[in-house]
Design a protein around this motif. Sequence first.
Motif, PDB file in Angstrom:
ATOM      1  N   ILE A  79     -59.490   1.110  14.768  1.00  0.00           N
ATOM      2  CA  ILE A  79     -59.656  -0.426  14.750  1.00  0.00           C
ATOM      3  C   ILE A  79     -58.543  -1.157  14.198  1.00  0.00           C
ATOM      4  O   ILE A  79     -57.969  -2.301  14.334  1.00  0.00           O
ATOM      5  N   VAL A  80     -57.648  -0.289  12.962  1.00  0.00           N
ATOM      6  CA  VAL A  80     -56.302  -0.895  12.657  1.00  0.00           C
ATOM      7  C   VAL A  80     -55.532  -0.910  14.165  1.00  0.00           C
ATOM      8  O   VAL A  80     -54.846  -1.723  14.478  1.00  0.00           O
ATOM      9  N   ALA A  81     -56.301   0.332  14.950  1.00  0.00           N
ATOM     10  CA  ALA A  81     -54.342  -0.055  16.008  1.00  0.00           C
ATOM     11  C   ALA A  81     -54.657  -1.221  16.796  1.00  0.00           C
ATOM     12  O   ALA A  81     -53.971  -1.515  17.971  1.00  0.00           O
ATOM     13  N   ALA A  82     -56.109  -1.574  17.233  1.00  0.00           N
ATOM     14  CA  ALA A  82     -56.886  -2.555  18.277  1.00  0.00           C
ATOM     15  C   ALA A  82     -56.465  -3.798  17.609  1.00  0.00           C
ATOM     16  O   ALA A  82     -55.567  -4.731  18.260  1.00  0.00           O
ATOM     17  N   PHE A  83     -56.319  -4.036  16.170  1.00  0.00           N
ATOM     18  CA  PHE A  83     -55.550  -5.252  15.466  1.00  0.00           C
ATOM     19  C   PHE A  83     -54.262  -5.706  15.887  1.00  0.00           C
ATOM     20  O   PHE A  83     -53.994  -6.767  16.432  1.00  0.00           O
ATOM     21  N   TYR A  84     -53.345  -5.037  15.554  1.00  0.00           N
ATOM     22  CA  TYR A  84     -52.325  -4.804  15.709  1.00  0.00           C
ATOM     23  C   TYR A  84     -52.040  -5.161  17.770  1.00  0.00           C
ATOM     24  O   TYR A  84     -51.390  -5.796  18.355  1.00  0.00           O
ATOM     25  N   LEU A  85     -52.574  -4.467  18.416  1.00  0.00           N
ATOM     26  CA  LEU A  85     -53.042  -4.408  20.104  1.00  0.00           C
ATOM     27  C   LEU A  85     -53.199  -6.004  19.859  1.00  0.00           C
ATOM     28  O   LEU A  85     -52.606  -6.398  20.516  1.00  0.00           O
ATOM     29  N   VAL A  86     -53.865  -6.383  19.633  1.00  0.00           N
ATOM     30  CA  VAL A  86     -54.449  -7.828  19.961  1.00  0.00           C
ATOM     31  C   VAL A  86     -53.300  -8.996  19.320  1.00  0.00           C
ATOM     32  O   VAL A  86     -53.070  -9.683  19.790  1.00  0.00           O
ATOM     33  N   LEU A  87     -52.569  -8.527  18.307  1.00  0.00           N
ATOM     34  CA  LEU A  87     -51.773  -9.351  17.358  1.00  0.00           C
ATOM     35  C   LEU A  87     -50.811  -9.789  18.909  1.00  0.00           C
ATOM     36  O   LEU A  87     -49.942 -10.153  19.190  1.00  0.00           O
ATOM     37  N   ALA A  88     -50.563  -7.805  19.298  1.00  0.00           N
ATOM     38  CA  ALA A  88     -49.133  -8.070  19.844  1.00  0.00           C
ATOM     39  C   ALA A  88     -49.047  -9.205  21.378  1.00  0.00           C
ATOM     40  O   ALA A  88     -48.343  -9.421  21.641  1.00  0.00           O
ATOM     41  N   LEU A  89     -50.975  -8.415  21.285  1.00  0.00           N
ATOM     42  CA  LEU A  89     -51.164  -9.305  22.991  1.00  0.00           C
ATOM     43  C   LEU A  89     -50.708 -10.934  22.969  1.00  0.00           C
ATOM     44  O   LEU A  89     -50.831 -11.389  23.535  1.00  0.00           O
ATOM     45  N   VAL A  90     -51.092 -11.534  21.995  1.00  0.00           N
ATOM     46  CA  VAL A  90     -51.536 -12.341  20.896  1.00  0.00           C
ATOM     47  C   VAL A  90     -49.541 -13.613  21.125  1.00  0.00           C
ATOM     48  O   VAL A  90     -49.408 -14.177  21.761  1.00  0.00           O
ATOM     49  N   LEU A  91     -48.865 -12.745  20.074  1.00  0.00           N
ATOM     50  CA  LEU A  91     -47.985 -12.843  19.809  1.00  0.00           C
ATOM     51  C   LEU A  91     -47.015 -13.149  21.877  1.00  0.00           C
ATOM     52  O   LEU A  91     -45.713 -13.916  21.794  1.00  0.00           O
ATOM     53  N   PHE A  92     -47.511 -11.846  22.406  1.00  0.00           N
ATOM     54  CA  PHE A  92     -46.404 -12.633  23.540  1.00  0.00           C
ATOM     55  C   PHE A  92     -47.126 -13.195  24.572  1.00  0.00           C
ATOM     56  O   PHE A  92     -46.322 -13.545  25.494  1.00  0.00           O
ATOM     57  N   PHE A  93     -48.476 -13.287  24.964  1.00  0.00           N
ATOM     58  CA  PHE A  93     -48.500 -14.163  25.239  1.00  0.00           C
ATOM     59  C   PHE A  93     -48.341 -15.630  25.095  1.00  0.00           C
ATOM     60  O   PHE A  93     -48.004 -16.884  25.831  1.00  0.00           O
ATOM     61  N   LEU A  94     -48.108 -16.408  23.658  1.00  0.00           N
ATOM     62  CA  LEU A  94     -47.540 -17.215  23.303  1.00  0.00           C
ATOM     63  C   LEU A  94     -45.845 -17.188  23.086  1.00  0.00           C
ATOM     64  O   LEU A  94     -45.825 -18.067  21.675  1.00  0.00           O
ATOM     65  N   ARG A  95     -45.298 -16.533  23.298  1.00  0.00           N
ATOM     66  CA  ARG A  95     -44.328 -16.152  23.273  1.00  0.00           C
ATOM     67  C   ARG A  95     -43.277 -17.366  23.230  1.00  0.00           C
ATOM     68  O   ARG A  95     -42.667 -17.442  22.271  1.00  0.00           O
ATOM     69  N   GLU A  96     -43.832 -17.928  24.434  1.00  0.00           N
ATOM     70  CA  GLU A  96     -42.834 -19.313  24.501  1.00  0.00           C
ATOM     71  C   GLU A  96     -42.713 -20.276  24.008  1.00  0.00           C
ATOM     72  O   GLU A  96     -41.818 -21.139  23.590  1.00  0.00           O
ATOM     73  N   THR A  97     -44.207 -20.735  23.690  1.00  0.00           N
ATOM     74  CA  THR A  97     -44.957 -21.905  23.057  1.00  0.00           C
ATOM     75  C   THR A  97     -44.176 -21.240  21.090  1.00  0.00           C
ATOM     76  O   THR A  97     -42.669 -22.546  20.845  1.00  0.00           O
ATOM     77  N   ILE A  98     -43.325 -20.309  20.559  1.00  0.00           N
ATOM     78  CA  ILE A  98     -43.537 -19.702  19.269  1.00  0.00           C
ATOM     79  C   ILE A  98     -42.113 -20.397  19.412  1.00  0.00           C
ATOM     80  O   ILE A  98     -41.348 -20.757  18.212  1.00  0.00           O
ATOM     81  N   ARG A  99     -41.136 -19.167  20.912  1.00  0.00           N
ATOM     82  CA  ARG A  99     -39.631 -19.921  20.175  1.00  0.00           C
ATOM     83  C   ARG A  99     -39.388 -20.597  20.517  1.00  0.00           C
ATOM     84  O   ARG A  99     -38.174 -21.282  19.916  1.00  0.00           O
ATOM     85  N   THR A 100     -39.913 -21.645  21.145  1.00  0.00           N
ATOM     86  CA  THR A 100     -39.562 -23.835  21.498  1.00  0.00           C
ATOM     87  C   THR A 100     -39.166 -23.663  19.893  1.00  0.00           C
ATOM     88  O   THR A 100     -38.769 -24.816  19.812  1.00  0.00           O
ATOM     89  N   ILE A 150     -39.524 -22.454  17.601  1.00  0.00           N
ATOM     90  CA  ILE A 150     -38.296 -21.895  16.467  1.00  0.00           C
ATOM     91  C   ILE A 150     -36.967 -22.568  16.863  1.00  0.00           C
ATOM     92  O   ILE A 150     -36.764 -22.761  15.692  1.00  0.00           O
ATOM     93  N   GLU A 151     -36.969 -22.838  18.098  1.00  0.00           N
ATOM     94  CA  GLU A 151     -35.420 -23.545  18.498  1.00  0.00           C
ATOM     95  C   GLU A 151     -36.234 -24.998  17.745  1.00  0.00           C
ATOM     96  O   GLU A 151     -34.809 -25.517  17.192  1.00  0.00           O
ATOM     97  N   LYS A 152     -37.037 -25.458  17.705  1.00  0.00           N
ATOM     98  CA  LYS A 152     -36.927 -27.170  17.379  1.00  0.00           C
ATOM     99  C   LYS A 152     -36.431 -26.721  15.712  1.00  0.00           C
ATOM    100  O   LYS A 152     -35.601 -27.822  14.891  1.00  0.00           O
ATOM    101  N   GLN A 153     -37.449 -25.830  14.833  1.00  0.00           N
ATOM    102  CA  GLN A 153     -37.246 -25.981  13.397  1.00  0.00           C
ATOM    103  C   GLN A 153     -35.573 -25.967  13.055  1.00  0.00           C
ATOM    104  O   GLN A 153     -35.274 -26.155  12.134  1.00  0.00           O
ATOM    105  N   LEU A 154     -35.001 -24.790  13.533  1.00  0.00           N
ATOM    106  CA  LEU A 154     -33.464 -24.040  13.831  1.00  0.00           C
ATOM    107  C   LEU A 154     -33.273 -25.438  13.958  1.00  0.00           C
ATOM    108  O   LEU A 154     -31.347 -25.827  13.626  1.00  0.00           O
TER     109      LEU A 154
END
Length: 118
Positions: free
Chosen positions: A82-103, A105-109
């Motif tokens: 269950i803990v491993a699945a939680f981290y897998l879901v978190l990693a997938l969310v971060l993977f699919f939202l990586r461009e949004t997160i990157r932009t 972070i760039e705006k904030q910087l």
Amino acid sequence: MLKDSILKLLKLDTLVSNMTGFVEARMELVKLEIRQDINKALAKISILFFLAFAITLFLVFISIAVAFKIGESTGTFEGFSIVAAFYLVLALVLFFLRETIRTSIEKQLNKIISKQKD
């Protein structure tokens, strides 16, 4: 030789030596400022590295504790799964939202950098 006599005649020899000294002093000042900025950056990076290391250790141990706690009621393997699945879901969310997160972070910087320049 002719150049030296013309400079002395026009009393430009002291001006030339003063300008040379000024340029050399300015170059030394710039070198010192660059060293100081590099030292500050390295200090910040070191602190961030140790902070990231401490947070990583915290996450590892808290994950193990949560897995054991979940494992008390469902079984040890299921708790860790269950803990491993939680981290897998978190990693997938971060993977699919990586461009949004990157932009974001760039705006904030960019905002931080523009505030420091003012």
